[in-house]
Scaffold this motif. Structure first.
Motif, PDB file in Angstrom:
ATOM      1  N   LYS A 195       0.810  -1.215   0.000  1.00  0.00           N
ATOM      2  CA  LYS A 195       0.000   0.000   0.000  1.00  0.00           C
ATOM      3  C   LYS A 195       0.846   1.269   0.000  1.00  0.00           C
ATOM      4  N   LEU A 196       2.153   1.108   0.269  1.00  0.00           N
ATOM      5  CA  LEU A 196       3.063   2.248   0.191  1.00  0.00           C
ATOM      6  C   LEU A 196       3.685   2.265  -1.197  1.00  0.00           C
ATOM      7  N   ARG A 197       3.423   3.328  -1.933  1.00  0.00           N
ATOM      8  CA  ARG A 197       3.895   3.423  -3.318  1.00  0.00           C
ATOM      9  C   ARG A 197       4.901   4.562  -3.444  1.00  0.00           C
ATOM     10  N   TYR A 198       5.870   4.390  -4.341  1.00  0.00           N
ATOM     11  CA  TYR A 198       6.936   5.367  -4.520  1.00  0.00           C
ATOM     12  C   TYR A 198       6.755   6.110  -5.840  1.00  0.00           C
ATOM     13  N   LEU A 199       6.701   7.436  -5.739  1.00  0.00           N
ATOM     14  CA  LEU A 199       6.609   8.299  -6.916  1.00  0.00           C
ATOM     15  C   LEU A 199       7.904   9.091  -7.055  1.00  0.00           C
ATOM     16  N   TYR A 200       8.309   9.360  -8.282  1.00  0.00           N
ATOM     17  CA  TYR A 200       9.578  10.023  -8.535  1.00  0.00           C
ATOM     18  C   TYR A 200       9.350  11.461  -8.999  1.00  0.00           C
ATOM     19  N   LEU A 201       9.879  12.407  -8.205  1.00  0.00           N
ATOM     20  CA  LEU A 201       9.784  13.812  -8.608  1.00  0.00           C
ATOM     21  C   LEU A 201      10.674  14.089  -9.809  1.00  0.00           C
ATOM     22  N   PHE A 202      11.835  13.425  -9.874  1.00  0.00           N
ATOM     23  CA  PHE A 202      12.741  13.514 -11.015  1.00  0.00           C
ATOM     24  C   PHE A 202      13.019  12.097 -11.488  1.00  0.00           C
ATOM     25  N   GLY A 203      12.928  11.878 -12.801  1.00  0.00           N
ATOM     26  CA  GLY A 203      13.055  10.533 -13.339  1.00  0.00           C
ATOM     27  C   GLY A 203      14.404  10.250 -13.973  1.00  0.00           C
ATOM     28  N   GLU A 204      14.544   9.000 -14.455  1.00  0.00           N
ATOM     29  CA  GLU A 204      15.798   8.553 -15.045  1.00  0.00           C
ATOM     30  C   GLU A 204      16.036   9.114 -16.438  1.00  0.00           C
ATOM     31  N   SER A 205      14.978   9.266 -17.223  1.00  0.00           N
ATOM     32  CA  SER A 205      15.169   9.622 -18.624  1.00  0.00           C
ATOM     33  C   SER A 205      14.106  10.604 -19.116  1.00  0.00           C
ATOM     34  N   PRO A 206      14.267  11.888 -18.815  1.00  0.00           N
ATOM     35  CA  PRO A 206      13.301  12.884 -19.310  1.00  0.00           C
ATOM     36  C   PRO A 206      13.298  13.000 -20.822  1.00  0.00           C
ATOM     37  N   GLY A 207      14.362  12.529 -21.489  1.00  0.00           N
ATOM     38  CA  GLY A 207      14.440  12.642 -22.947  1.00  0.00           C
ATOM     39  C   GLY A 207      13.302  11.960 -23.660  1.00  0.00           C
ATOM     40  N   LEU A 208      12.781  10.878 -23.093  1.00  0.00           N
ATOM     41  CA  LEU A 208      11.662  10.171 -23.705  1.00  0.00           C
ATOM     42  C   LEU A 208      10.461  11.089 -23.866  1.00  0.00           C
ATOM     43  N   LEU A 209      10.189  11.889 -22.857  1.00  0.00           N
ATOM     44  CA  LEU A 209       9.036  12.784 -22.886  1.00  0.00           C
ATOM     45  C   LEU A 209       9.191  13.859 -23.956  1.00  0.00           C
ATOM     46  N   THR A 210      10.433  14.303 -24.218  1.00  0.00           N
ATOM     47  CA  THR A 210      10.644  15.374 -25.199  1.00  0.00           C
ATOM     48  C   THR A 210      10.209  14.939 -26.597  1.00  0.00           C
ATOM     49  N   GLY A 211      10.510  13.688 -26.955  1.00  0.00           N
ATOM     50  CA  GLY A 211      10.082  13.196 -28.266  1.00  0.00           C
ATOM     51  C   GLY A 211       8.584  13.058 -28.365  1.00  0.00           C
ATOM     52  N   THR A 212       7.972  12.572 -27.290  1.00  0.00           N
ATOM     53  CA  THR A 212       6.516  12.420 -27.271  1.00  0.00           C
ATOM     54  C   THR A 212       5.821  13.765 -27.410  1.00  0.00           C
ATOM     55  N   LEU A 213       6.310  14.764 -26.683  1.00  0.00           N
ATOM     56  CA  LEU A 213       5.704  16.090 -26.751  1.00  0.00           C
ATOM     57  C   LEU A 213       5.900  16.725 -28.122  1.00  0.00           C
ATOM     58  N   SER A 214       7.059  16.517 -28.736  1.00  0.00           N
ATOM     59  CA  SER A 214       7.330  17.099 -30.046  1.00  0.00           C
ATOM     60  C   SER A 214       6.326  16.622 -31.074  1.00  0.00           C
ATOM     61  N   LEU A 215       5.990  15.342 -31.009  1.00  0.00           N
ATOM     62  CA  LEU A 215       5.042  14.788 -31.967  1.00  0.00           C
ATOM     63  C   LEU A 215       3.602  15.082 -31.556  1.00  0.00           C
ATOM     64  N   GLY A 216       3.337  15.039 -30.256  1.00  0.00           N
ATOM     65  CA  GLY A 216       1.977  15.267 -29.776  1.00  0.00           C
ATOM     66  C   GLY A 216       1.514  16.698 -29.939  1.00  0.00           C
ATOM     67  N   LEU A 217       2.455  17.642 -30.049  1.00  0.00           N
ATOM     68  CA  LEU A 217       2.117  19.053 -30.191  1.00  0.00           C
ATOM     69  C   LEU A 217       2.304  19.538 -31.625  1.00  0.00           C
ATOM     70  N   PHE A 218       2.324  18.621 -32.572  1.00  0.00           N
ATOM     71  CA  PHE A 218       2.544  18.960 -33.979  1.00  0.00           C
ATOM     72  C   PHE A 218       1.222  19.041 -34.729  1.00  0.00           C
ATOM     73  N   CYS A 219       0.923  20.218 -35.280  1.00  0.00           N
ATOM     74  CA  CYS A 219      -0.210  20.340 -36.207  1.00  0.00           C
ATOM     75  C   CYS A 219       0.117  21.371 -37.280  1.00  0.00           C
ATOM     76  N   HIS A 220       1.410  21.599 -37.508  1.00  0.00           N
ATOM     77  CA  HIS A 220       1.865  22.651 -38.409  1.00  0.00           C
ATOM     78  C   HIS A 220       1.395  22.451 -39.853  1.00  0.00           C
ATOM     79  N   SER A 221       1.302  21.211 -40.289  1.00  0.00           N
ATOM     80  CA  SER A 221       0.941  20.938 -41.678  1.00  0.00           C
ATOM     81  C   SER A 221      -0.544  21.130 -41.956  1.00  0.00           C
ATOM     82  N   VAL A 222      -1.369  21.158 -40.913  1.00  0.00           N
ATOM     83  CA  VAL A 222      -2.811  21.265 -41.139  1.00  0.00           C
ATOM     84  C   VAL A 222      -3.440  22.453 -40.434  1.00  0.00           C
ATOM     85  N   VAL A 223      -2.631  23.259 -39.738  1.00  0.00           N
ATOM     86  CA  VAL A 223      -3.210  24.343 -38.951  1.00  0.00           C
ATOM     87  C   VAL A 223      -3.945  25.355 -39.828  1.00  0.00           C
ATOM     88  N   LEU A 224      -3.484  25.550 -41.057  1.00  0.00           N
ATOM     89  CA  LEU A 224      -4.147  26.520 -41.938  1.00  0.00           C
ATOM     90  C   LEU A 224      -5.538  26.051 -42.332  1.00  0.00           C
TER      91      LEU A 224
END
Length: 503
Positions: free
Chosen positions: A246-275
């Motif tokens: 019942k005691l769970r461990y959450l991480y304020l800082f993780g091992e590999s933030p780089g993974l999130l950067t790629g996900t956000l780059s693609l998830g926030l992409f709408c440049h080709s259709v925004v017009l």
């Protein structure tokens, strides 16, 4: 030696690729759907903001909690806001410079022609088209894979009613028993009639209801997070969770933030259709504001769902091994998850032919115009059979490495379309608008062929320190894209985190 604490190449790229669905879930329908011109049918600002949100947000909510697991809660908030702001700035460049155009490739061609001449402009336009084609083709493979991965457990549960026991967790494609490859043949047979349609209005209209399916997933993830917080106790120590504790461990800082950067780059992409998204706005003067509000909604959604999902699926009711796809936390006989899986399959199955339509149109129109204009269905049939067979072949022979292959395509596409092309044309525009009047007259000699709508009144005197800051900011955006791409290829433990095994 690679640090065992860091995530594997396959896990990084598998999670990152789920985001590719976000780029295509509701984007392509905007390319093929005719928009009414009458004033009373134009969109309000609220509808425009919702369209932008609907275009970018999607099934990446399945993988975002996993990104937070490896990035940590605090980096998630910081990186989410940073990448949301940078992607908004680059997308705002497309909106501001787009004018009356609704094709991103045309804008790229015009500015490169103005800045570097016809040869460079043609190369730039081709590069933009190729990268758009690459991301849509890669998304076609990953859509096909995900449809089969979600449908396979449902079929296994159905076969169980006839006392046919199949391990739904064993999804390795094989021919000696019913497996993912047979499921792929069934999906291909069902999708084929839809992929040869010339008009996809019905599918596009149906796909517009996909936001309700996504909302159900969002609601379930938030509910899970709240429920877990009510049941379990949490600590921020860097220890592994133990099943059932019942005691769970959450991480304020993780091992590999780089993974999130790629996900956000693609998830926030709408440049080709925004017009296409904003061209029917009732008040065009609000385009920049509506774009900002849309990006704000998407960014906050990713952050909230990521953190709630991370907390929720870290609970004692779930496996201590965090899954890249939170559907994998559940067995096939969980009927709530069964419904969510089926809804996801229905949604993606309606998007898949639209995605193939986009690939077909981009390929035939730009490189084989003769077949694109043909009234015969034969080119459509040949193309559809070819790409469906290719999807099956890739699924069978490249199942284990498919996430890696498409991951590099996705990261490279974001680098070119998000972080390079938009800043480049913005720098060309800045250079032009700060030219002396006589120089602008020379530049405007070809204005009929290259209408950039640059007037004398818009010229500004060049202030060196402002120019330095502007160009530096554009170069930093390009650098951010390069760093993001590198981080997808090599894990970096920025904070030196070492997670202890909990005895």
């Amino acid at each position: 030696m690679r640090d065992d604490n860091l995530i594997s190449e396959e896990e990084r790229d598998t999670v990152k690729l789920d985001t590719m669905r976000d780029q295509t879930v509701n984007k392509i329908e905007n390319l093929i759907e005719e928009q009414p011109d009458s004033e009373h049918k134009k969109n309000s600002s609220f509808q425009t903001v919702f369209s932008i949100w609907n275009t970018m947000i999607g099934s990446s909510i399945v993988s975002i909690p996993y990104n937070v697991y490896y990035a940590g809660i605090i980096p998630t908030i910081f990186l989410g806001l940073l990448y949301g702001f940078v992607c908004y700035l680059t997308c705002a460049v497309v909106v501001r410079l787009g004018g009356k155009e609704d094709d991103f490739a045309v804008i790229v061609y015009k500015y490169l022609l103005y800045g570097f001449g016809p040869k460079t402009a043609k190369v730039g336009k081709i590069i933009q088209i190729i990268f758009n084609l690459a991301i849509n083709t890669g998304a076609t493979f990953i859509y096909f894979l995900i449809i089969n991965q979600n449908l396979f457990p449902c079929i296994c549960l159905f076969l169980k009613l006839f006392n046919i026991e199949i391990d739904a967790l064993d999804q390795k494609p094989r021919f000696d028993r019913f497996s993912l490859i047979y499921c792929a043949l069934i999906v291909a047979a069902i999708e084929f009639p839809l992929t040869i349609l010339k008009e996809l209005r019905l599918l596009s209209k149906f796909n517009s209801y996909g936001i309700y399916f996504v909302s159900l997933l969002l609601g379930y993830v938030i509910y899970t997070g709240i429920r877990t917080m009510a049941i379990d106790s949490f600590s921020c120590e860097y220890k592994e969770n133990v099943d059932g504790s019942k005691l769970r461990y959450l991480y304020l800082f993780g091992e590999s933030p780089g993974l999130l950067t790629g996900t956000l780059s693609l998830g926030l992409f709408c440049h080709s259709v925004v017009l296409q998204l904003i061209k029917n706005n009732r008040k065009p003067e609000n385009n920049q504001r509506d774009l900002f509000l849309g990006y704000t909604c998407v960014t906050l959604t990713y952050i909230i769902i990521g953190i709630f999902g991370y907390i929720g699926f870290s609970g004692s009711e779930y496996s201590s091994k965090f899954q890249g796809n939170w559907f994998l936390f559940f067995k096939s006989d969980n009927y709530v998850i069964l419904v969510l899986r089926l809804l996801n399959v229905i949604q993606l199955s309606s998007i898949f032919p639209i995605l193939i339509y986009a690939v077909r149109t981009q390929l035939l129109q730009n490189f084989m115009n003769k077949y694109y204009k043909s009234k015969s269905r034969l080119p459509l049939i040949i193309f559809s059979i070819s790409i469906l067979l290719l999807c099956i072949i890739v699924l069978y022979f490249c199942y284990d490495i498919l996430p890696n292959l498409i991951g590099f395509v996705g990261a490279g596409t974001a680098l070119v379309l998000v972080y390079t092309i938009a800043p480049l044309i913005n720098m060309i525009n800045y250079y032009i608008r700060h030219q002396p009047r006589e120089e602008l007259d020379k530049l405007n000699e070809n204005k009929e062929q290259i209408d950039l709508s640059i007037n004398q009144d818009e010229l500004e005197p060049l202030v060196p320190w402002k120019a330095f800051i502007f160009y530096l900011s554009m170069m930093l955006i390009i650098l951010l894209g390069i760093v993001t791409f590198i981080l997808q290829c090599h894990s970096v433990n920025f904070f030196g985190i070492k997670i202890e095994k909990n005895k």
